[in-house]
Design an enzyme around this catalytic site. Structure first.
Site, mmCIF file in Angstrom:
data_model
loop_
_atom_site.group_PDB
_atom_site.id
_atom_site.type_symbol
_atom_site.label_atom_id
_atom_site.label_comp_id
_atom_site.label_asym_id
_atom_site.label_seq_id
_atom_site.Cartn_x
_atom_site.Cartn_y
_atom_site.Cartn_z
ATOM 1 N N HIS A 96 0.857 -1.199 0.000
ATOM 2 C CA HIS A 96 0.000 0.000 0.000
ATOM 3 C C HIS A 96 0.891 1.246 0.000
ATOM 4 C CE1 HIS A 96 -2.890 3.032 1.148
ATOM 5 N NE2 HIS A 96 -3.828 2.189 0.768
ATOM 6 N N GLU A 165 -3.995 1.871 -7.274
ATOM 7 C CA GLU A 165 -4.450 3.018 -6.494
ATOM 8 C C GLU A 165 -3.569 4.225 -6.789
ATOM 9 O OE1 GLU A 165 -6.704 1.891 -2.695
ATOM 10 O OE2 GLU A 165 -4.600 1.700 -2.196
HETATM 11 P P1 13P Z 1 -10.025 6.050 -0.111
HETATM 12 O O1 13P Z 1 -11.132 5.135 -0.617
HETATM 13 O O2 13P Z 1 -10.333 6.649 1.220
HETATM 14 O O3 13P Z 1 -9.629 7.047 -1.156
HETATM 15 O O4 13P Z 1 -8.752 5.118 0.162
HETATM 16 C C1 13P Z 1 -8.287 4.262 -0.814
HETATM 17 C C2 13P Z 1 -7.262 3.366 -0.221
HETATM 18 O O5 13P Z 1 -6.140 3.759 0.041
HETATM 19 C C3 13P Z 1 -7.645 1.975 0.058
HETATM 20 O O6 13P Z 1 -6.526 1.186 0.293
#
Ligand code: 13P
Length: 247
Positions: A96, A165
């Site tokens: 992450h 992400e």
């Molecule tokens: P948000 O949905 O709060 O933008 O976060 C995404 C995230 O980092 C999930 O791992």
């Protein structure tokens, strides 16, 4: 199969299980329930109780990270995949951006994946570019590098999920355009197909996913699901995402 994964980050105490009980109840009567899996990654402190409670139910439990060594070691505060598996969790996030920014290197991430798979945890491997990389059109080279430096072809692709992400989208309400996102997901799958003999692991999107933005994302069939931060801390918001996705 689609995935709705809720990453709680630093959120939750034992009574927060009530949020998940509501989500589980919704899932039980949802006519689309066989089309998707729900996975929640609470903090380490809740892994055992949540895993036990949902053992024969539909919510699967995973950790948010694991340490880059197997079994036991003398690293303070470290938790290994072996320890996570021993309390009943089935998945772990690896890579992450929160942890990459705190020092996780590709080498460390590769060991995390190796030991997670060895201990029969499925891996949700996170990748994503930051705002500066995006502005300077380095998105694809960044993503490619993050993938090829960690994911090896000897890994079983059925036990790996990739979550894209974009860092600039996490918790900001900013989301990629439909075209942009479709292109990126296809590029990621192309790289993965080169590693895994023409078959890509599932690729998810994460970053400001909520009941509204999911209406846009659902048109992109190549997205195999979502990694949800903020909206996973409320049963209503999380359920709205699933409802609106299948509406
Ligand atoms: P948000 O949905 O709060 O933008 O976060 C995404 C995230 O980092 C999930 O791992």
């Amino acid at each position: 199969m689609k995935y709705f994964i809720g990453n709680w980050k630093m959120f939750g105490v034992p009574k927060s299980i009530n949020i998940l009980k509501k989500i589980n109840f919704f899932h039980l009567k949802d006519r689309n329930r066989n089309k998707y899996k729900i996975i929640i990654t609470p903090p380490y402190t809740l892994l055992e109780t949540f895993s036990k409670y949902f053992k024969n139910k539909k919510i699967l439990v995973g950790s948010q990270n694991c340490y880059q060594k197997d079994h036991f070691s003398s690293n303070t505060a470290a938790v290994s995949a072996y320890m996570i598996k021993s309390v009943g969790a089935k998945y772990t996030l690896v890579g992450h951006s929160d942890n990459r920014s705190e020092g996780d290197t590709n080498e460390m991430l590769k060991n995390k994946v190796i030991f997670a798979l060895k201990n029969n945890l499925k891996v949700i491997f996170c990748i994503g570019e930051n705002k500066i990389e995006k502005r300077s059109k380095k998105t694809f080279s960044v993503l490619k590098n993050q993938i090829i430096k960690v994911l090896e072809k000897k890994f079983n692709k059925d036990n790996i999920i990739v979550a894209y992400e974009p860092i600039w989208s996490i918790g900001t309400g900013k989301i990629p355009t439909k075209n942009e996102l479709k292109k990126t997901i296809l590029r990621i799958k192309k790289i993965l197909k080169q590693i895994y003999k023409k078959k890509s692991p599932a690729v998810l999107y994460g970053g400001s996913v909520d009941g509204n933005s999911v209406k846009i994302f659902k048109d992109i069939r190549e997205i195999d699901g979502f990694l949800i931060g903020g909206a996973s801390k409320s049963s209503k918001k999380f359920i709205d995402i699933i409802k609106n996705y299948y509406r």
